[in-house]
Write a protein that holds these residues in place. Structure first.
Motif, short mmCIF file in Angstrom:
data_model
loop_
_atom_site.label_atom_id
_atom_site.label_comp_id
_atom_site.label_asym_id
_atom_site.label_seq_id
_atom_site.Cartn_x
_atom_site.Cartn_y
_atom_site.Cartn_z
N VAL A 130 -12.18 22.56 14.72
CA VAL A 130 -13.29 22.63 13.77
C VAL A 130 -14.13 21.37 13.91
CG1 VAL A 130 -13.92 22.73 11.33
CG2 VAL A 130 -11.95 24.03 12.16
N GLU A 131 -15.44 21.53 13.97
CA GLU A 131 -16.35 20.39 14.06
C GLU A 131 -17.26 20.39 12.84
OE1 GLU A 131 -18.36 19.90 17.77
OE2 GLU A 131 -16.65 20.61 18.96
N ALA A 132 -17.39 19.23 12.21
CA ALA A 132 -18.26 19.06 11.05
C ALA A 132 -18.89 17.68 11.14
CB ALA A 132 -17.47 19.22 9.76
N GLY A 133 -20.12 17.62 11.61
CA GLY A 133 -20.77 16.33 11.81
C GLY A 133 -20.01 15.53 12.86
N ASP A 134 -19.62 14.30 12.50
CA ASP A 134 -18.88 13.43 13.43
C ASP A 134 -17.38 13.71 13.41
OD1 ASP A 134 -21.13 12.03 14.34
OD2 ASP A 134 -21.09 10.72 12.59
N LEU A 135 -16.95 14.63 12.57
CA LEU A 135 -15.51 14.92 12.44
C LEU A 135 -15.12 16.12 13.31
CD1 LEU A 135 -12.72 14.63 11.03
CD2 LEU A 135 -13.60 16.22 9.28
N ILE A 136 -14.05 15.95 14.07
CA ILE A 136 -13.45 17.05 14.84
C ILE A 136 -11.99 17.14 14.43
CG2 ILE A 136 -12.82 17.92 17.12
CD1 ILE A 136 -15.19 16.38 18.26
N VAL A 137 -11.56 18.33 14.03
CA VAL A 137 -10.17 18.57 13.67
C VAL A 137 -9.61 19.62 14.61
CG1 VAL A 137 -8.55 19.20 11.85
CG2 VAL A 137 -10.70 18.07 11.25
N ASP A 138 -8.59 19.25 15.37
CA ASP A 138 -7.93 20.18 16.28
C ASP A 138 -6.59 20.55 15.65
OD1 ASP A 138 -6.51 21.45 18.38
OD2 ASP A 138 -7.74 20.40 19.87
#
Length: 226
Positions: A130-138
């Motif tokens: 999941v990508e949200a702005g500068d955040l990426i959660v794998d």
């Protein structure tokens, strides 16, 4: 990729066994319940992506289950019932159901309706990245990055972020988050949750991004806006 979770609520043991087999063969994780209260409790704890609910339950009508689920969840709800008259279908849809399947049902049709309902929901809660702005959660890798730099989260912090991400856009109450991450014995431990949310925001902080990503609904809970 994690399997999407389907909550089944039906008081007929044969139907429960049939649905469990059909849905598991289709690649879903299945949560089986036999009463309204059991279904509502399991939904709050496990965060299913879709619910299949019978109308005639031993403790409460299925339409009331739909209404109560709709108080806090936007997941698709399929009513599965032997009652096939138009008025029952209208009442179920008005009560919050997304689809109505009449018993007896064909396995292929049921799986197709489940898939269609999940697609219409507009969010694939099983996606591993999941990508949200500068955040990426794998989610598959159990890792997160902010601005390309890996963020070191404790297992509890990652579990909390995972629940928020999988339910992005939805309000998660304090009790739901506590029960899902820490267990039912922590259902009322709101200060514990607030402390971990503060720590999580601090680690994800890029300007005001983290506060925008994890929004507080005062006195109720939190939601991930990514």
């Amino acid at each position: 990729m994690p399997a999407e979770r389907i909550l089944v609520c039906d008081d007929d043991p044969q139907i429960r066994r049939a649905l469990s087999l059909i849905l598991r063969e289709a690649g879903y994780e299945v949560l089986i319940t036999a009463s309204a209260e059991e279904a509502l409790d399991r939904a709050a704890v496990a965060g299913p992506h879709l619910a299949i609910v019978d109308l005639l339950l031993p403790d409460e009508h299925g339409i009331e289950v739909c209404r109560r689920l709709r108080e806090w969840s936007e997941m698709p709800i399929l009513v599965l019932s032997a009652i096939g008259d138009e008025q029952s279908k209208i009442e179920a849809l008005q009560g919050g159901a997304d689809d109505y399947v009449t018993k007896p049902f064909g396995p292929g049709e049921l799986v197709a309706r489940v898939g269609a309902a999940l697609r219409r929901a507009g969010r694939d809660a099983s996606e591993p990245r999941v990508e949200a702005g500068d955040l990426i959660v794998d989610l598959a890798a159990h890792a997160a990055w902010v601005g390309g730099v890996e963020v070191h989260l404790t297992p509890t912090e990652f579990s909390l972020l995972r629940v928020l991400v999988l339910n992005r856009g939805l309000l998660m109450t304090h009790r739901q988050l506590l029960t899902e991450v820490w267990g039912p014995e922590y259902a009322d431990a709101t200060p514990v949750l607030r402390t971990h949310i503060a720590n999580l925001r601090s680690k994800l902080q890029v300007g005001e991004q983290a506060r925008r990503l994890i929004r507080t609904d005062s006195g109720i809970g939190y939601r991930f806006n990514g």
